[in-house]
Design a protein around this motif. Sequence first.
Motif, PDB file in Angstrom:
ATOM      1  N   ALA A 290       0.862  -1.182   0.000  1.00 40.30           N
ATOM      2  CA  ALA A 290       0.000   0.000   0.000  1.00 40.30           C
ATOM      3  C   ALA A 290       0.902   1.236   0.000  1.00 40.30           C
ATOM      4  CB  ALA A 290      -0.953  -0.041   1.192  1.00 40.30           C
ATOM      5  N   TYR A 291       0.453   2.322   0.567  1.00 35.24           N
ATOM      6  CA  TYR A 291       1.220   3.569   0.575  1.00 35.24           C
ATOM      7  C   TYR A 291       0.719   4.441   1.716  1.00 35.24           C
ATOM      8  CZ  TYR A 291      -3.054   5.336  -1.500  1.00 35.24           C
ATOM      9  OH  TYR A 291      -4.362   5.667  -1.713  1.00 35.24           O
ATOM     10  N   LEU A 292       1.518   5.411   2.094  1.00 28.43           N
ATOM     11  CA  LEU A 292       1.106   6.406   3.072  1.00 28.43           C
ATOM     12  C   LEU A 292       0.513   7.582   2.292  1.00 28.43           C
ATOM     13  CD1 LEU A 292       4.170   6.373   5.506  1.00 28.43           C
ATOM     14  CD2 LEU A 292       1.890   5.387   5.895  1.00 28.43           C
ATOM     15  N   PRO A 293      -0.759   7.908   2.541  1.00 32.64           N
ATOM     16  CA  PRO A 293      -1.391   8.965   1.752  1.00 32.64           C
ATOM     17  C   PRO A 293      -0.920  10.362   2.154  1.00 32.64           C
ATOM     18  CG  PRO A 293      -2.885   8.211   3.447  1.00 32.64           C
ATOM     19  CD  PRO A 293      -1.670   7.315   3.513  1.00 32.64           C
ATOM     20  N   ALA A 294      -0.845  11.238   1.165  1.00 36.95           N
ATOM     21  CA  ALA A 294      -0.590  12.656   1.426  1.00 36.95           C
ATOM     22  C   ALA A 294      -1.873  13.267   1.990  1.00 36.95           C
ATOM     23  CB  ALA A 294      -0.186  13.361   0.131  1.00 36.95           C
ATOM     24  N   SER A 295      -1.784  14.475   2.500  1.00 43.27           N
ATOM     25  CA  SER A 295      -2.918  15.099   3.188  1.00 43.27           C
ATOM     26  C   SER A 295      -4.140  15.281   2.298  1.00 43.27           C
ATOM     27  CB  SER A 295      -2.497  16.437   3.789  1.00 43.27           C
ATOM     28  OG  SER A 295      -2.061  17.307   2.768  1.00 43.27           O
ATOM     29  N   ASP A 296      -3.953  15.449   0.996  1.00 45.64           N
ATOM     30  CA  ASP A 296      -5.117  15.646   0.120  1.00 45.64           C
ATOM     31  C   ASP A 296      -5.601  14.354  -0.541  1.00 45.64           C
ATOM     32  OD1 ASP A 296      -2.947  15.363  -1.577  1.00 45.64           O
ATOM     33  OD2 ASP A 296      -3.575  16.951  -2.951  1.00 45.64           O
ATOM     34  N   GLU A 297      -4.917  13.254  -0.301  1.00 44.49           N
ATOM     35  CA  GLU A 297      -5.330  11.972  -0.876  1.00 44.49           C
ATOM     36  C   GLU A 297      -6.373  11.304   0.008  1.00 44.49           C
ATOM     37  OE1 GLU A 297      -1.917   9.950  -3.399  1.00 44.49           O
ATOM     38  OE2 GLU A 297      -1.301  10.202  -1.314  1.00 44.49           O
TER      39      GLU A 297
ATOM     40  N   VAL B  88       2.204  -5.586   5.835  1.00 42.91           N
ATOM     41  CA  VAL B  88       1.974  -4.393   5.020  1.00 42.91           C
ATOM     42  C   VAL B  88       3.322  -3.852   4.561  1.00 42.91           C
ATOM     43  CG1 VAL B  88       1.039  -2.053   4.962  1.00 42.91           C
ATOM     44  CG2 VAL B  88      -0.129  -3.832   6.306  1.00 42.91           C
ATOM     45  N   LEU B  89       3.511  -3.786   3.239  1.00 42.24           N
ATOM     46  CA  LEU B  89       4.704  -3.175   2.670  1.00 42.24           C
ATOM     47  C   LEU B  89       4.358  -1.773   2.199  1.00 42.24           C
ATOM     48  CD1 LEU B  89       6.278  -6.014   0.466  1.00 42.24           C
ATOM     49  CD2 LEU B  89       6.701  -5.466   2.875  1.00 42.24           C
ATOM     50  N   LEU B  90       5.255  -0.834   2.479  1.00 43.06           N
ATOM     51  CA  LEU B  90       5.079   0.550   2.059  1.00 43.06           C
ATOM     52  C   LEU B  90       6.267   0.967   1.202  1.00 43.06           C
ATOM     53  CD1 LEU B  90       3.836   2.052   5.447  1.00 43.06           C
ATOM     54  CD2 LEU B  90       2.443   1.455   3.450  1.00 43.06           C
ATOM     55  N   PRO B  91       6.023   1.812   0.188  1.00 48.19           N
ATOM     56  CA  PRO B  91       7.098   2.172  -0.747  1.00 48.19           C
ATOM     57  C   PRO B  91       8.031   3.251  -0.228  1.00 48.19           C
ATOM     58  CG  PRO B  91       5.092   3.295  -1.355  1.00 48.19           C
ATOM     59  CD  PRO B  91       4.747   2.403  -0.177  1.00 48.19           C
ATOM     60  N   VAL B  92       9.250   3.178  -0.739  1.00 50.36           N
ATOM     61  CA  VAL B  92      10.258   4.209  -0.530  1.00 50.36           C
ATOM     62  C   VAL B  92      10.783   4.561  -1.917  1.00 50.36           C
ATOM     63  CG1 VAL B  92      12.497   4.756   0.495  1.00 50.36           C
ATOM     64  CG2 VAL B  92      10.879   3.298   1.742  1.00 50.36           C
ATOM     65  N   SER B  93      10.685   5.833  -2.298  1.00 53.86           N
ATOM     66  CA  SER B  93      11.117   6.284  -3.627  1.00 53.86           C
ATOM     67  C   SER B  93      12.630   6.239  -3.758  1.00 53.86           C
ATOM     68  CB  SER B  93      10.653   7.725  -3.868  1.00 53.86           C
ATOM     69  OG  SER B  93       9.278   7.832  -3.700  1.00 53.86           O
ATOM     70  N   ARG B  94      13.069   5.774  -4.914  1.00 48.53           N
ATOM     71  CA  ARG B  94      14.501   5.763  -5.217  1.00 48.53           C
ATOM     72  C   ARG B  94      14.805   6.807  -6.280  1.00 48.53           C
ATOM     73  NH1 ARG B  94      16.426  -0.431  -5.903  1.00 48.53           N
ATOM     74  NH2 ARG B  94      17.096   0.488  -7.844  1.00 48.53           N
ATOM     75  N   ASP B  95      16.046   7.241  -6.324  1.00 52.20           N
ATOM     76  CA  ASP B  95      16.457   8.239  -7.314  1.00 52.20           C
ATOM     77  C   ASP B  95      16.350   7.735  -8.745  1.00 52.20           C
ATOM     78  OD1 ASP B  95      17.001  10.061  -5.312  1.00 52.20           O
ATOM     79  OD2 ASP B  95      19.125   9.569  -5.203  1.00 52.20           O
ATOM     80  N   ASP B  96      16.411   6.411  -8.939  1.00 49.38           N
ATOM     81  CA  ASP B  96      16.357   5.856 -10.293  1.00 49.38           C
ATOM     82  C   ASP B  96      14.924   5.622 -10.780  1.00 49.38           C
ATOM     83  OD1 ASP B  96      15.601   3.635  -8.812  1.00 49.38           O
ATOM     84  OD2 ASP B  96      17.269   2.371  -9.465  1.00 49.38           O
ATOM     85  N   GLY B  97      13.918   6.084 -10.008  1.00 47.23           N
ATOM     86  CA  GLY B  97      12.532   5.958 -10.434  1.00 47.23           C
ATOM     87  C   GLY B  97      11.860   4.662 -10.024  1.00 47.23           C
ATOM     88  N   LEU B  98      12.568   3.818  -9.287  1.00 43.54           N
ATOM     89  CA  LEU B  98      11.981   2.570  -8.803  1.00 43.54           C
ATOM     90  C   LEU B  98      11.525   2.748  -7.361  1.00 43.54           C
ATOM     91  CD1 LEU B  98      14.555  -0.003 -10.232  1.00 43.54           C
ATOM     92  CD2 LEU B  98      12.364   0.701 -11.206  1.00 43.54           C
ATOM     93  N   LEU B  99      10.806   1.766  -6.873  1.00 42.80           N
ATOM     94  CA  LEU B  99      10.357   1.774  -5.482  1.00 42.80           C
ATOM     95  C   LEU B  99      11.010   0.652  -4.710  1.00 42.80           C
ATOM     96  CD1 LEU B  99       6.513   2.316  -5.999  1.00 42.80           C
ATOM     97  CD2 LEU B  99       8.177   4.005  -5.189  1.00 42.80           C
ATOM     98  N   ASP B 100      11.580   0.992  -3.562  1.00 46.77           N
ATOM     99  CA  ASP B 100      11.984  -0.008  -2.581  1.00 46.77           C
ATOM    100  C   ASP B 100      10.792  -0.190  -1.656  1.00 46.77           C
ATOM    101  OD1 ASP B 100      14.627  -0.661  -3.305  1.00 46.77           O
ATOM    102  OD2 ASP B 100      15.431   1.101  -2.291  1.00 46.77           O
TER     103      ASP B 100
END
Length: 192
Positions: free
Chosen positions: A53-60, A77-89
């Motif tokens: 899933a993901y952690l929602p921003a305040s307007d989401e 529950v796995l949550l994404p972490v943005s990488r500089d190369d455009g992928l998600l950890d």
Amino acid sequence: MNDDLPNRKRALRAELRERRRIRTATERDTATADLTEHLSELTTRLGARSIAAYLPASDEPNIRPYLNWANGEGIRVLLPVSRDDGLLDWVVDDGESETEGPYGMPEAVGDVLGPIAINDVDLIIVPAASVDRSGMRMGWGRGYYDRMLGSMEQCPPVYAVVFDNEVVDEVPAEIHDKSVNGAVTPGGITTF
């Protein structure tokens, strides 16, 4: 590709952001309760024991109570972490640790599992700006989720979370855009 397509997407995203921004607190609270109910129902129906899933921003649409429910049910529950190369950890949600990500969005903190951790989940819940009735998802323009979904050999069901008026007849789509299996809105669960 239609040269006007990126401009149409940008204009639609701006309109959707504004609509989200002006929602009242009462509308948001009601939507959050309904989304929690529908997401929990979907997870239970699919028998998912591990979700991304993901952690929602305040307007989401707020899915944090759903994440709390999933953690309370012993669902991984796995949550994404943005990488500089455009992928998600991915990191395992501990329900507490987060930071501000590169685009001002909340991101989880924890031991990084790497991009392939997503291959072990039973259900993927993704953010979206809008979804059309054929299942085409329009994100916020950075491509993280399109790249992730496009790289998966075996993809579990993918559901976008949006407000009811964000399920539309058609969204502008480019070749790299990926569709979803359904949408969860405050009004219910729609499977495409």
